[in-house]
Design a protein around this motif. Structure first.
Motif, PDB file in Angstrom:
ATOM      1  N   SER A  88       1.923   6.929  -6.532  1.00 45.38           N
ATOM      2  CA  SER A  88       0.968   8.002  -6.822  1.00 45.38           C
ATOM      3  C   SER A  88       1.582   9.369  -6.542  1.00 45.38           C
ATOM      4  CB  SER A  88      -0.298   7.805  -5.982  1.00 45.38           C
ATOM      5  OG  SER A  88      -1.208   8.871  -6.194  1.00 45.38           O
ATOM      6  N   LEU A  89       2.268   9.447  -5.401  1.00 47.18           N
ATOM      7  CA  LEU A  89       2.927  10.711  -5.075  1.00 47.18           C
ATOM      8  C   LEU A  89       4.013  11.045  -6.094  1.00 47.18           C
ATOM      9  CD1 LEU A  89       3.261  10.386  -1.186  1.00 47.18           C
ATOM     10  CD2 LEU A  89       1.722  11.896  -2.459  1.00 47.18           C
ATOM     11  N   GLY A  90       4.677   9.994  -6.576  1.00 44.38           N
ATOM     12  CA  GLY A  90       5.707  10.225  -7.587  1.00 44.38           C
ATOM     13  C   GLY A  90       5.121  10.800  -8.863  1.00 44.38           C
ATOM     14  N   ARG A  91       3.957  10.242  -9.265  1.00 47.76           N
ATOM     15  CA  ARG A  91       3.309  10.777 -10.474  1.00 47.76           C
ATOM     16  C   ARG A  91       2.860  12.220 -10.261  1.00 47.76           C
ATOM     17  NH1 ARG A  91       1.408   5.428 -10.559  1.00 47.76           N
ATOM     18  NH2 ARG A  91      -0.495   6.002  -9.435  1.00 47.76           N
ATOM     19  N   THR A 138       0.832  -1.211   0.000  1.00 46.81           N
ATOM     20  CA  THR A 138       0.000   0.000   0.000  1.00 46.81           C
ATOM     21  C   THR A 138       0.864   1.258   0.000  1.00 46.81           C
ATOM     22  OG1 THR A 138      -1.743  -1.182   1.204  1.00 46.81           O
ATOM     23  CG2 THR A 138      -1.809   1.236   1.241  1.00 46.81           C
ATOM     24  N   LEU A 139       1.898   1.234   0.835  1.00 48.79           N
ATOM     25  CA  LEU A 139       2.794   2.394   0.890  1.00 48.79           C
ATOM     26  C   LEU A 139       3.513   2.597  -0.442  1.00 48.79           C
ATOM     27  CD1 LEU A 139       4.328   1.950   4.460  1.00 48.79           C
ATOM     28  CD2 LEU A 139       2.726   3.720   3.719  1.00 48.79           C
ATOM     29  N   ALA A 140       3.886   1.483  -1.085  1.00 49.38           N
ATOM     30  CA  ALA A 140       4.558   1.595  -2.383  1.00 49.38           C
ATOM     31  C   ALA A 140       3.626   2.200  -3.423  1.00 49.38           C
ATOM     32  CB  ALA A 140       5.048   0.220  -2.833  1.00 49.38           C
ATOM     33  N   ALA A 141       2.335   1.738  -3.396  1.00 49.47           N
ATOM     34  CA  ALA A 141       1.370   2.308  -4.345  1.00 49.47           C
ATOM     35  C   ALA A 141       1.172   3.799  -4.079  1.00 49.47           C
ATOM     36  CB  ALA A 141       0.038   1.560  -4.234  1.00 49.47           C
ATOM     37  N   ARG A 142       1.115   4.141  -2.791  1.00 48.14           N
ATOM     38  CA  ARG A 142       0.959   5.555  -2.446  1.00 48.14           C
ATOM     39  C   ARG A 142       2.186   6.359  -2.891  1.00 48.14           C
ATOM     40  NH1 ARG A 142      -0.409   6.297   3.645  1.00 48.14           N
ATOM     41  NH2 ARG A 142      -2.129   4.972   2.936  1.00 48.14           N
ATOM     42  N   GLN A 143       3.335   5.742  -2.724  1.00 46.38           N
ATOM     43  CA  GLN A 143       4.557   6.421  -3.155  1.00 46.38           C
ATOM     44  C   GLN A 143       4.567   6.629  -4.670  1.00 46.38           C
ATOM     45  OE1 GLN A 143       8.124   4.341  -2.148  1.00 46.38           O
ATOM     46  NE2 GLN A 143       9.474   6.024  -2.699  1.00 46.38           N
TER      47      GLN A 143
END
Length: 512
Positions: free
Chosen positions: A304-307, A297-302
């Motif tokens: 998203s934040l990266g995009r 989940t944190l990786a997916a959030r990261q």
């Protein structure tokens, strides 16, 4: 490198042989001219040169014979034996030296490789770090030297090759100890205590790294920065494996440690779940699964934040481009404004110069016109019997011939008051002028008294103008000139009356 060492050794031997021999060797006829001490010193120097070339190790038997010949030669000299005996012992000593040179050349030629390997091992401090390995190599080299002195060249060469290999082993052992020695010791201790069974994966990785380093050393690879870094990594891996094994051993001995470890894992998983915003149900999932889900989940959030960050960077780049464009437009506008301001300033300067010129012309015109007007006014206001009007440059002089003082008196005659009142009115019309009131007398009496009298009369006129006509005293000055500037003859009464006069001098200024 081998050729270089051989050349160096040969040069050393040549320098040894170039040392002057004892005087007796140059001919028995010179013995009487050489001192015993000098001959012994020369022989000792030759022996020391031979010793410096490590002859005691490389050609031990031959070197022993040289020493024996040296002892006989120096003993014959000290005991004062005959020239014949000394020459004979010197010949033996010289022959031993020549033989030693030949043997050294032969040893350095046939055993050049092991000698180079020996020097390299000594530079690596192998005698102190791995004394057993170095002594084994030394023993093998001594055997090679012994075979060579017995003229067993083939055996000597074979023993020399074995010695070279042993010196390489000693040197490699030193390097290996300095790079990976502590890691190897750690692995050996772990095997003795059966720790690798407690942390098999960690020890397997550590052993693989140690084997890679030792393999590189065995292949003779240079001590590069990469190899040193790998050795440090291997050392760390061994120490870490030992630490993990100790922790596992502690868990194995105390069951309570397992509970603490599991609770610690749950605590870490709970923290990760809180950060990721996922549920932490340890009854339904083990801590590892919760940790994996949290990290996903944190990786997916990261991501998203990266995009979002990429989009923000794109927007920022567009804004920077727009700002740069605005800056460029502002700079261009500033250049245009600067050009306009410069043009306006130049035009303003031209107009100012024109205005200054016009002002000067107007001032000159008014200055000239004022003088002309004043002259005309004076001529109109005063008759020829009252005043003579004289214009000179920027001055206008009114010679008040109608104002005649009685002899020796300073009082203004009553009949002259009207003249002075009209004079005051005239002066008020031209406030920009400075007024000088000058008194004059006739030539009667002493000149000193005449000057004082004329000064008093001028003061009286100036005071009258100030009091009666309101002429500012700041504009006026007075002076007495006595009889120095007559306008008529002092020989007649009429002339003297005209000379007892007041001159009023107006000086015009260009201030408007």
């Amino acid at each position: 490198m081998r050729a270089g060492i051989l050349v160096s050794l040969c040069l050393c031997i040549s320098s040894f042989l170039s040392v002057p021999l004892p005087i007796s060797a140059q001919g028995s006829g010179d013995n009487s001219a050489a001192s015993a001490a000098g001959r012994i010193t020369a022989a000792t120097s030759s022996l020391n040169h031979l010793s410096d070339l490590d002859a005691g190790f490389l050609i031990p038997d031959t070197f022993d014979r040289v020493q024996e010949a040296y002892d006989r030669y120096t003993r014959d000299i000290r005991e004062g034996k005959s020239t014949r005996d000394i020459d004979r012992s010197h010949t033996e000593f010289d022959a031993a030296l020549v033989l030693a040179r030949e043997r050294l050349d032969r040893v350095n030629e046939l055993l050049m490789v092991p000698l180079e390997k020996r020097a390299a091992a000594q530079r690596a401090n192998a005698p102190a770090m791995v004394p057993d390995a170095f002594e084994e190599a030394e023993s093998r080299l001594e055997r090679a030297i012994s075979r060579l002195e017995d003229d067993r060249v083939s055996d000597a060469f074979s023993q020399g090759q074995e010695a070279a290999a042993l010196y390489d082993v000693a040197r490699s052992s030193v390097i290996e100890m300095s790079l990976i020695g502590s890691a190897q010791i750690g692995l050996a201790e772990a095997e003795d205590q059966d720790w690798d069974r407690l942390a098999p994966a960690s020890f397997a990785q550590a052993r693989r790294l140690v084997d890679e380093v030792t393999g590189a050393l065995d292949r003779g690879e240079p001590l590069s920065a990469a190899l040193r870094n790998k050795a440090q990594t291997a050392d760390y891996a061994v120490r870490r494996a030992i630490e993990i094994a100790a922790q596992v051993d502690g868990l194995r001995k105390d069951p309570g440690n397992w509970e603490r470890m599991l609770l610690s894992q749950e605590d870490l998983a709970r923290q990760a779940a809180d950060m990721a915003g996922v549920g932490a149900d340890f009854l339904a999932n083990d801590p590892q699964a919760i940790m994996t889900e949290s990290l996903r989940t944190l990786a997916a959030r990261q991501d998203s934040l990266g995009r979002l960050l990429q989009l923000a960077e794109i927007d920022a780049a567009a804004l920077r481009a727009e700002v740069d464009s605005l800056h460029q437009a502002i700079e261009e506008q500033q250049i245009r404004l600067s050009s306009m301001v410069e043009s306006y300033q130049q035009d303003l300067q031209r107009r100012k110069e024109e205005l200054d010129r016009e002002r000067r012309e107007l001032r000159d015109y008014l200055y000239e016109k004022t003088q002309l007007d004043a002259t005309a006014q004076a001529q109109e206001r005063f008759s020829d019997d009252e005043a003579i009007v004289v214009r000179d440059a920027d001055r206008l002089t009114l010679r008040l011939i109608g104002l005649s003082f009685q002899a020796g008196r300073t009082e203004i005659p009553r009949g002259a008051r009207g003249l002075l009142e009209r004079l005051g009115e005239f002066l008020v019309l031209y406030p920009q002028t400075r007024v000088a009131v000058k008194g004059h007398t006739d030539a009667t009496g002493a000149e000193e008294k005449n000057v004082t009298l004329s000064k008093s009369r001028a003061n009286a006129v100036m005071q009258f103008l100030a009091d009666q006509s309101g002429v500012e005293t700041e504009r006026m000055t007075s002076s007495g000139l006595g009889s120095a500037q007559p306008i008529d003859s002092n020989n007649t009464r009429r002339g003297r009356d005209r000379n007892r006069r007041i001159d009023v001098v107006l000086t015009f200024t260009r201030d408007l």
